[in-house]
Scaffold this motif. Structure first.
Motif, PDB file in Angstrom:
ATOM      1  N   GLU A  13      32.762  11.984 -64.716  1.00  0.00           N
ATOM      2  CA  GLU A  13      31.818  11.102 -65.400  1.00  0.00           C
ATOM      3  C   GLU A  13      31.691   9.817 -64.579  1.00  0.00           C
ATOM      4  OE1 GLU A  13      31.357   8.600 -69.593  1.00  0.00           O
ATOM      5  OE2 GLU A  13      32.956  10.091 -69.334  1.00  0.00           O
ATOM      6  N   TRP A  14      30.465   9.469 -64.213  1.00  0.00           N
ATOM      7  CA  TRP A  14      30.239   8.320 -63.342  1.00  0.00           C
ATOM      8  C   TRP A  14      30.329   7.039 -64.176  1.00  0.00           C
ATOM      9  CZ3 TRP A  14      29.078   9.164 -58.061  1.00  0.00           C
ATOM     10  CH2 TRP A  14      28.966  10.506 -57.711  1.00  0.00           C
ATOM     11  N   ARG A  15      31.434   6.336 -64.050  1.00  0.00           N
ATOM     12  CA  ARG A  15      31.708   5.160 -64.871  1.00  0.00           C
ATOM     13  C   ARG A  15      31.237   3.892 -64.148  1.00  0.00           C
ATOM     14  NH1 ARG A  15      35.240   6.989 -68.832  1.00  0.00           N
ATOM     15  NH2 ARG A  15      36.223   9.000 -68.335  1.00  0.00           N
ATOM     16  N   PHE A  16      29.946   3.663 -64.164  1.00  0.00           N
ATOM     17  CA  PHE A  16      29.397   2.470 -63.524  1.00  0.00           C
ATOM     18  C   PHE A  16      29.763   1.200 -64.283  1.00  0.00           C
ATOM     19  CE2 PHE A  16      26.510   5.834 -62.016  1.00  0.00           C
ATOM     20  CZ  PHE A  16      26.579   5.602 -60.650  1.00  0.00           C
ATOM     21  N   ASP A  17      30.221   1.366 -65.538  1.00  0.00           N
ATOM     22  CA  ASP A  17      30.636   0.185 -66.285  1.00  0.00           C
ATOM     23  C   ASP A  17      31.871  -0.467 -65.688  1.00  0.00           C
ATOM     24  OD1 ASP A  17      32.023   2.527 -67.064  1.00  0.00           O
ATOM     25  OD2 ASP A  17      32.775   1.487 -68.851  1.00  0.00           O
ATOM     26  N   ASN A  18      32.590   0.241 -64.793  1.00  0.00           N
ATOM     27  CA  ASN A  18      33.725  -0.378 -64.109  1.00  0.00           C
ATOM     28  C   ASN A  18      33.294  -1.609 -63.317  1.00  0.00           C
ATOM     29  OD1 ASN A  18      35.507   1.507 -65.090  1.00  0.00           O
ATOM     30  ND2 ASN A  18      35.614   2.712 -63.204  1.00  0.00           N
ATOM     31  N   TYR A  19      32.104  -1.542 -62.730  1.00  0.00           N
ATOM     32  CA  TYR A  19      31.596  -2.678 -61.960  1.00  0.00           C
ATOM     33  C   TYR A  19      31.265  -3.852 -62.887  1.00  0.00           C
ATOM     34  CZ  TYR A  19      31.311   0.317 -57.852  1.00  0.00           C
ATOM     35  OH  TYR A  19      31.629   1.136 -56.792  1.00  0.00           O
ATOM     36  N   LEU A  20      30.718  -3.560 -64.053  1.00  0.00           N
ATOM     37  CA  LEU A  20      30.423  -4.626 -65.008  1.00  0.00           C
ATOM     38  C   LEU A  20      31.711  -5.265 -65.519  1.00  0.00           C
ATOM     39  CD1 LEU A  20      27.551  -2.940 -67.072  1.00  0.00           C
ATOM     40  CD2 LEU A  20      27.353  -4.602 -65.229  1.00  0.00           C
ATOM     41  N   LYS A  21      32.741  -4.444 -65.749  1.00  0.00           N
ATOM     42  CA  LYS A  21      34.025  -4.977 -66.200  1.00  0.00           C
ATOM     43  C   LYS A  21      34.660  -5.851 -65.123  1.00  0.00           C
ATOM     44  CE  LYS A  21      35.083  -1.078 -69.277  1.00  0.00           C
ATOM     45  NZ  LYS A  21      35.975   0.080 -69.526  1.00  0.00           N
ATOM     46  N   ALA A  22      34.633  -5.377 -63.884  1.00  0.00           N
ATOM     47  CA  ALA A  22      35.210  -6.169 -62.790  1.00  0.00           C
ATOM     48  C   ALA A  22      34.477  -7.493 -62.640  1.00  0.00           C
ATOM     49  CB  ALA A  22      35.152  -5.373 -61.485  1.00  0.00           C
ATOM     50  N   TRP A  23      33.161  -7.465 -62.818  1.00  0.00           N
ATOM     51  CA  TRP A  23      32.366  -8.680 -62.674  1.00  0.00           C
ATOM     52  C   TRP A  23      32.668  -9.688 -63.785  1.00  0.00           C
ATOM     53  CZ3 TRP A  23      29.067 -10.073 -58.762  1.00  0.00           C
ATOM     54  CH2 TRP A  23      28.244 -11.170 -59.000  1.00  0.00           C
ATOM     55  N   SER A  24      32.826  -9.183 -65.014  1.00  0.00           N
ATOM     56  CA  SER A  24      32.993 -10.082 -66.160  1.00  0.00           C
ATOM     57  C   SER A  24      34.447 -10.493 -66.376  1.00  0.00           C
ATOM     58  CB  SER A  24      32.461  -9.408 -67.430  1.00  0.00           C
ATOM     59  OG  SER A  24      33.150  -8.193 -67.688  1.00  0.00           O
ATOM     60  N   PHE A  25      35.399  -9.587 -66.143  1.00  0.00           N
ATOM     61  CA  PHE A  25      36.798  -9.892 -66.421  1.00  0.00           C
ATOM     62  C   PHE A  25      37.316 -11.040 -65.558  1.00  0.00           C
ATOM     63  CE2 PHE A  25      38.040  -5.417 -68.150  1.00  0.00           C
ATOM     64  CZ  PHE A  25      37.219  -5.650 -69.235  1.00  0.00           C
ATOM     65  N   THR A  26      36.852 -11.141 -64.330  1.00  0.00           N
ATOM     66  CA  THR A  26      37.393 -12.138 -63.392  1.00  0.00           C
ATOM     67  C   THR A  26      36.394 -13.233 -63.036  1.00  0.00           C
ATOM     68  OG1 THR A  26      36.693 -10.815 -61.482  1.00  0.00           O
ATOM     69  CG2 THR A  26      38.900 -10.406 -62.335  1.00  0.00           C
ATOM     70  N   SER A  27      35.251 -13.278 -63.718  1.00  0.00           N
ATOM     71  CA  SER A  27      34.184 -14.228 -63.339  1.00  0.00           C
ATOM     72  C   SER A  27      33.916 -14.113 -61.838  1.00  0.00           C
ATOM     73  CB  SER A  27      34.571 -15.661 -63.705  1.00  0.00           C
ATOM     74  OG  SER A  27      34.758 -15.804 -65.095  1.00  0.00           O
ATOM     75  N   LEU A  28      33.681 -12.869 -61.418  1.00  0.00           N
ATOM     76  CA  LEU A  28      33.562 -12.581 -59.995  1.00  0.00           C
ATOM     77  C   LEU A  28      32.356 -13.278 -59.363  1.00  0.00           C
ATOM     78  CD1 LEU A  28      35.413 -10.943 -58.207  1.00  0.00           C
ATOM     79  CD2 LEU A  28      33.888  -8.988 -58.436  1.00  0.00           C
ATOM     80  N   GLY A  29      31.329 -13.556 -60.165  1.00  0.00           N
ATOM     81  CA  GLY A  29      30.178 -14.265 -59.619  1.00  0.00           C
ATOM     82  C   GLY A  29      30.532 -15.660 -59.149  1.00  0.00           C
ATOM     83  N   ASP A  30      31.331 -16.396 -59.942  1.00  0.00           N
ATOM     84  CA  ASP A  30      31.774 -17.729 -59.525  1.00  0.00           C
ATOM     85  C   ASP A  30      32.661 -17.649 -58.287  1.00  0.00           C
ATOM     86  OD1 ASP A  30      30.435 -18.896 -61.658  1.00  0.00           O
ATOM     87  OD2 ASP A  30      32.161 -18.693 -62.998  1.00  0.00           O
TER      88      ASP A  30
END
Length: 288
Positions: free
Chosen positions: A62-79
């Protein structure tokens, strides 16, 4: 086909020797050693822990693309990406501003002073980063720049200057002095010669310097952790990424997704600069 034509065709056909066959095997093994970890990281970023440990190299059921959303949000990866971009781009700009004039001065210096400066810069390779860590912290505190991104920029510039200047100076020495003399006769000053003549000619070597420094600065962890800290406002992407691992629960698929995100800028930088870097390597081989 005549006999001479057949003989010429046989002579033009490259011979395959055992050494060439061994070289091909080594090249393919090296390529596999580079591709397999990247493939494992990519497929792991689309799995959960159970799927990673049960069938690591298999495609995800199962292609879990939500892993990328979790990584982005859990660590404030954008900042964190913005902080890393600020530090890396700022350091690269200052490295170019300082390294090109310094390399030009060394390359065109025929006296003992230029050789002394170049050898002094080479001594910078002998100082390990850990040895300078404690004095660096004291310096940051003394300047009032502790826990700031600006001090990281200055630190990375100081660390990259020796290699950058030496590489550019070696490339500039291969540029004929007659070009500079002709420009001087036409009335050009030193600054104009440096910008209009040496600037375009050293672009392949400069691309190599920029790429090497980008990789080193973007991936640096220890100094970024100690100086900038782990707060959201100042931490770089390499400091933010390990926060995905906790004592209670580690989602390795999310960690792999975050790692993929941090690798994207490095590959983009390589794609932008690879052509000029290849030109520098080819021209260096021809001159050698």
């Amino acid at each position: 086909m005549t006999a001479p034509a057949v003989a010429r065709r046989r002579r033009s056909r490259p011979r395959t020797t055992p050494l060439m066959g061994l070289a091909h095997v080594v090249v393919w093994l090296y390529a596999a050693a580079l591709v397999l970890p990247l493939y494992f990281l990519l497929v792991s970023s689309l799995k959960n822990n159970t799927e990673i440990f049960s069938a690591g190299f298999a495609l995800p059921p199962e292609w879990r693309f939500d892993n990328y959303l979790k990584a982005w949000s859990f660590t404030s990866l954008g900042d964190a990406l913005l902080n890393s971009a600020y530090v890396t781009i700022g350091a690269e700009i200052l490295i170019v501003i300082v390294s090109i004039p310094a390399a030009y001065g060394i390359a065109r210096s025929d006296g003992w002073l230029g050789k002394l400066v170049e050898r002094s810069l080479a001594l910078g390779f002998l100082i390990p980063g850990f040895a300078a860590l404690v004095p660096t912290v004291f310096l940051a505190i003394g300047l009032g720049l502790y826990r700031t991104r600006e001090f990281l920029v200055l630190y990375y510039v100081a660390g990259a200057i020796p290699l950058s200047v030496i590489l550019l100076a070696q490339y500039m020495r291969a540029i004929p002095k007659e070009l500079e003399e002709a420009a001087t006769v036409e009335g050009a000053n030193r600054f104009q010669i440096l910008v209009r003549i040496y600037g375009p000619l050293v672009m392949p070597a400069l691309a190599t310097v920029l790429l090497l420094n980008f990789i080193n600065i973007w991936n640096e962890y220890i100094v970024a952790l100690v100086i900038a800290g782990s707060t959201i406002d100042t931490r770089t992407v390499q400091v933010a990424l390990p926060t995905l691992v906790t004592n209670q629960l580690s989602q390795y698929g999310v960690l792999a997704a975050g790692t993929i995100i941090t690798l994207v800028p490095v590959y983009l930088c390589y794609l932008l600069l690879k052509k000029r870097m290849e030109n520098a390597l080819i021209s260096g081989a021809l001159k050698g």
